[in-house]
Design a protein around this motif. Structure first.
Motif, PDB file in Angstrom:
ATOM      1  N   SER A  95       0.843  -1.193   0.000  1.00 53.96           N
ATOM      2  CA  SER A  95       0.000   0.000   0.000  1.00 53.96           C
ATOM      3  C   SER A  95       0.879   1.244   0.000  1.00 53.96           C
ATOM      4  CB  SER A  95      -0.923   0.006   1.223  1.00 53.96           C
ATOM      5  OG  SER A  95      -0.160   0.036   2.401  1.00 53.96           O
ATOM      6  N   ILE A  96       0.609   2.105  -0.924  1.00 56.80           N
ATOM      7  CA  ILE A  96       1.347   3.363  -1.056  1.00 56.80           C
ATOM      8  C   ILE A  96       0.338   4.491  -0.906  1.00 56.80           C
ATOM      9  CG2 ILE A  96       2.768   4.784  -2.557  1.00 56.80           C
ATOM     10  CD1 ILE A  96       3.630   2.208  -3.957  1.00 56.80           C
ATOM     11  N   PRO A  97       0.452   5.256   0.167  1.00 55.50           N
ATOM     12  CA  PRO A  97      -0.504   6.358   0.332  1.00 55.50           C
ATOM     13  C   PRO A  97      -0.252   7.455  -0.701  1.00 55.50           C
ATOM     14  CG  PRO A  97       1.150   6.439   2.047  1.00 55.50           C
ATOM     15  CD  PRO A  97       1.392   5.170   1.270  1.00 55.50           C
ATOM     16  N   ILE A  98      -1.320   7.905  -1.312  1.00 53.06           N
ATOM     17  CA  ILE A  98      -1.236   8.987  -2.291  1.00 53.06           C
ATOM     18  C   ILE A  98      -2.004  10.169  -1.722  1.00 53.06           C
ATOM     19  CG2 ILE A  98      -1.820   9.734  -4.620  1.00 53.06           C
ATOM     20  CD1 ILE A  98      -1.628   6.810  -5.456  1.00 53.06           C
ATOM     21  N   ILE A  99      -1.300  11.231  -1.497  1.00 59.67           N
ATOM     22  CA  ILE A  99      -1.916  12.414  -0.937  1.00 59.67           C
ATOM     23  C   ILE A  99      -2.654  13.147  -2.051  1.00 59.67           C
ATOM     24  CG2 ILE A  99      -1.475  14.602   0.218  1.00 59.67           C
ATOM     25  CD1 ILE A  99       1.034  13.290   1.412  1.00 59.67           C
ATOM     26  N   ALA A 100      -3.922  13.449  -1.781  1.00 59.56           N
ATOM     27  CA  ALA A 100      -4.732  14.120  -2.789  1.00 59.56           C
ATOM     28  C   ALA A 100      -4.248  15.547  -2.979  1.00 59.56           C
ATOM     29  CB  ALA A 100      -6.197  14.115  -2.366  1.00 59.56           C
ATOM     30  N   PRO A 101      -4.149  15.977  -4.208  1.00 63.19           N
ATOM     31  CA  PRO A 101      -3.720  17.363  -4.432  1.00 63.19           C
ATOM     32  C   PRO A 101      -4.809  18.333  -3.998  1.00 63.19           C
ATOM     33  CG  PRO A 101      -4.321  16.337  -6.501  1.00 63.19           C
ATOM     34  CD  PRO A 101      -4.397  15.270  -5.460  1.00 63.19           C
ATOM     35  N   ARG A 102      -4.434  19.266  -3.219  1.00 65.17           N
ATOM     36  CA  ARG A 102      -5.366  20.289  -2.749  1.00 65.17           C
ATOM     37  C   ARG A 102      -4.889  21.642  -3.250  1.00 65.17           C
ATOM     38  NH1 ARG A 102      -8.939  16.766  -1.623  1.00 65.17           N
ATOM     39  NH2 ARG A 102      -8.737  15.607   0.300  1.00 65.17           N
ATOM     40  N   GLY A 103      -5.797  22.503  -3.425  1.00 60.73           N
ATOM     41  CA  GLY A 103      -5.428  23.832  -3.885  1.00 60.73           C
ATOM     42  C   GLY A 103      -6.626  24.759  -3.818  1.00 60.73           C
ATOM     43  N   ARG A 104      -6.492  25.852  -4.460  1.00 58.76           N
ATOM     44  CA  ARG A 104      -7.574  26.842  -4.481  1.00 58.76           C
ATOM     45  C   ARG A 104      -8.711  26.356  -5.358  1.00 58.76           C
ATOM     46  NH1 ARG A 104      -4.365  32.472  -5.554  1.00 58.76           N
ATOM     47  NH2 ARG A 104      -3.323  32.555  -3.543  1.00 58.76           N
ATOM     48  N   MET A 105      -9.915  26.734  -4.966  1.00 49.33           N
ATOM     49  CA  MET A 105     -11.083  26.482  -5.816  1.00 49.33           C
ATOM     50  C   MET A 105     -11.494  27.826  -6.410  1.00 49.33           C
ATOM     51  SD  MET A 105     -13.339  23.741  -3.688  1.00 49.33           S
ATOM     52  CE  MET A 105     -14.394  23.378  -5.054  1.00 49.33           C
ATOM     53  N   LEU A 106     -11.568  27.865  -7.711  1.00 50.82           N
ATOM     54  CA  LEU A 106     -11.870  29.104  -8.417  1.00 50.82           C
ATOM     55  C   LEU A 106     -13.228  28.991  -9.094  1.00 50.82           C
ATOM     56  CD1 LEU A 106      -8.403  29.572 -10.131  1.00 50.82           C
ATOM     57  CD2 LEU A 106      -9.138  30.509  -7.948  1.00 50.82           C
ATOM     58  N   ASP A 107     -13.863  30.122  -9.268  1.00 54.34           N
ATOM     59  CA  ASP A 107     -15.092  30.113 -10.046  1.00 54.34           C
ATOM     60  C   ASP A 107     -14.742  30.284 -11.524  1.00 54.34           C
ATOM     61  OD1 ASP A 107     -14.437  32.739 -10.239  1.00 54.34           O
ATOM     62  OD2 ASP A 107     -16.310  33.535  -9.434  1.00 54.34           O
ATOM     63  N   ARG A 108     -15.741  30.368 -12.369  1.00 59.21           N
ATOM     64  CA  ARG A 108     -15.467  30.410 -13.799  1.00 59.21           C
ATOM     65  C   ARG A 108     -14.797  31.700 -14.241  1.00 59.21           C
ATOM     66  NH1 ARG A 108     -21.565  30.142 -15.786  1.00 59.21           N
ATOM     67  NH2 ARG A 108     -22.405  31.496 -14.180  1.00 59.21           N
ATOM     68  N   ASP A 109     -14.858  32.731 -13.412  1.00 58.31           N
ATOM     69  CA  ASP A 109     -14.178  33.983 -13.745  1.00 58.31           C
ATOM     70  C   ASP A 109     -12.770  34.041 -13.173  1.00 58.31           C
ATOM     71  OD1 ASP A 109     -16.431  34.884 -15.091  1.00 58.31           O
ATOM     72  OD2 ASP A 109     -17.317  35.690 -13.227  1.00 58.31           O
ATOM     73  N   GLY A 110     -12.341  33.013 -12.467  1.00 61.14           N
ATOM     74  CA  GLY A 110     -10.992  32.988 -11.913  1.00 61.14           C
ATOM     75  C   GLY A 110     -10.890  33.576 -10.521  1.00 61.14           C
ATOM     76  N   ARG A 111     -12.013  33.895  -9.892  1.00 60.04           N
ATOM     77  CA  ARG A 111     -11.969  34.429  -8.533  1.00 60.04           C
ATOM     78  C   ARG A 111     -11.860  33.270  -7.542  1.00 60.04           C
ATOM     79  NH1 ARG A 111     -17.199  38.126  -9.230  1.00 60.04           N
ATOM     80  NH2 ARG A 111     -17.853  36.062  -9.848  1.00 60.04           N
ATOM     81  N   VAL A 112     -11.134  33.504  -6.476  1.00 62.42           N
ATOM     82  CA  VAL A 112     -10.901  32.474  -5.463  1.00 62.42           C
ATOM     83  C   VAL A 112     -12.153  32.297  -4.620  1.00 62.42           C
ATOM     84  CG1 VAL A 112      -9.511  31.800  -3.485  1.00 62.42           C
ATOM     85  CG2 VAL A 112      -8.444  32.990  -5.408  1.00 62.42           C
ATOM     86  N   LEU A 113     -12.687  31.079  -4.608  1.00 59.59           N
ATOM     87  CA  LEU A 113     -13.815  30.741  -3.750  1.00 59.59           C
ATOM     88  C   LEU A 113     -13.330  30.172  -2.417  1.00 59.59           C
ATOM     89  CD1 LEU A 113     -16.225  29.026  -6.283  1.00 59.59           C
ATOM     90  CD2 LEU A 113     -16.338  31.365  -5.401  1.00 59.59           C
ATOM     91  N   LEU A 114     -12.399  29.241  -2.474  1.00 55.33           N
ATOM     92  CA  LEU A 114     -11.817  28.615  -1.294  1.00 55.33           C
ATOM     93  C   LEU A 114     -10.313  28.631  -1.424  1.00 55.33           C
ATOM     94  CD1 LEU A 114     -14.087  25.470  -0.999  1.00 55.33           C
ATOM     95  CD2 LEU A 114     -14.216  27.523   0.386  1.00 55.33           C
ATOM     96  N   ASP A 115      -9.652  28.837  -0.299  1.00 53.58           N
ATOM     97  CA  ASP A 115      -8.190  28.842  -0.296  1.00 53.58           C
ATOM     98  C   ASP A 115      -7.723  27.896   0.805  1.00 53.58           C
ATOM     99  OD1 ASP A 115      -5.661  29.447  -1.043  1.00 53.58           O
ATOM    100  OD2 ASP A 115      -5.684  31.519  -0.314  1.00 53.58           O
ATOM    101  N   ILE A 116      -6.496  27.479   0.711  1.00 53.97           N
ATOM    102  CA  ILE A 116      -5.930  26.571   1.697  1.00 53.97           C
ATOM    103  C   ILE A 116      -5.368  27.382   2.852  1.00 53.97           C
ATOM    104  CG2 ILE A 116      -4.114  24.870   2.094  1.00 53.97           C
ATOM    105  CD1 ILE A 116      -6.296  23.842   0.325  1.00 53.97           C
ATOM    106  N   CYS A 117      -5.821  27.058   4.040  1.00 53.68           N
ATOM    107  CA  CYS A 117      -5.212  27.627   5.239  1.00 53.68           C
ATOM    108  C   CYS A 117      -5.190  26.530   6.294  1.00 53.68           C
ATOM    109  CB  CYS A 117      -5.965  28.866   5.728  1.00 53.68           C
ATOM    110  SG  CYS A 117      -7.662  28.563   6.170  1.00 53.68           S
ATOM    111  N   PRO A 118      -4.031  26.280   6.888  1.00 55.46           N
ATOM    112  CA  PRO A 118      -3.952  25.201   7.872  1.00 55.46           C
ATOM    113  C   PRO A 118      -4.788  25.522   9.105  1.00 55.46           C
ATOM    114  CG  PRO A 118      -1.901  26.427   7.802  1.00 55.46           C
ATOM    115  CD  PRO A 118      -2.769  26.954   6.710  1.00 55.46           C
TER     116      PRO A 118
END
Length: 95
Positions: free
Chosen positions: A56-79
């Motif tokens: 078993s090899i754990p694969i960390i899911a890529p996380r990042g910003r979620m943008l709307d169709r206009d490129g504006r940030v909806l969600l951002d990563i903050c610990p």
């Protein structure tokens, strides 16, 4: 000119017998080694193969910003961290 083939060009019978015994002995050693691998050490190599079969090899899911169709940030990563404090009665602590 007459070409005659004498027995001095052939290998002597004793030398040929020794070489053939050496070859048969080497084949016998190989067969003995194969038998040892297949019969005597089969449990050890079976366990090694079973451990090597599934890994078993754990694969960390890529996380990042979620943008709307206009490129504006909806969600951002903050610990974020969660802390849980359990209050234990002092009577239980003293025991």
């Amino acid at each position: 000119m007459s070409y005659s083939f004498h027995s001095d060009n052939r290998l002597p019978q004793t030398r040929l017998a020794v070489v053939s015994y050496i070859i048969v002995g080497m084949i016998g050693l190989l067969l003995l080694g194969f038998w040892k691998l297949q019969v005597i050490d089969s449990d050890k190599y079976g366990q090694l193969a079973e451990q090597n079969r599934v890994r078993s090899i754990p694969i960390i899911a890529p996380r990042g910003r979620m943008l709307d169709r206009d490129g504006r940030v909806l969600l951002d990563i903050c610990p974020s961290f969660s802390v849980l404090h359990l209050h234990i009665d002092s009577i239980l602590v003293q025991r």
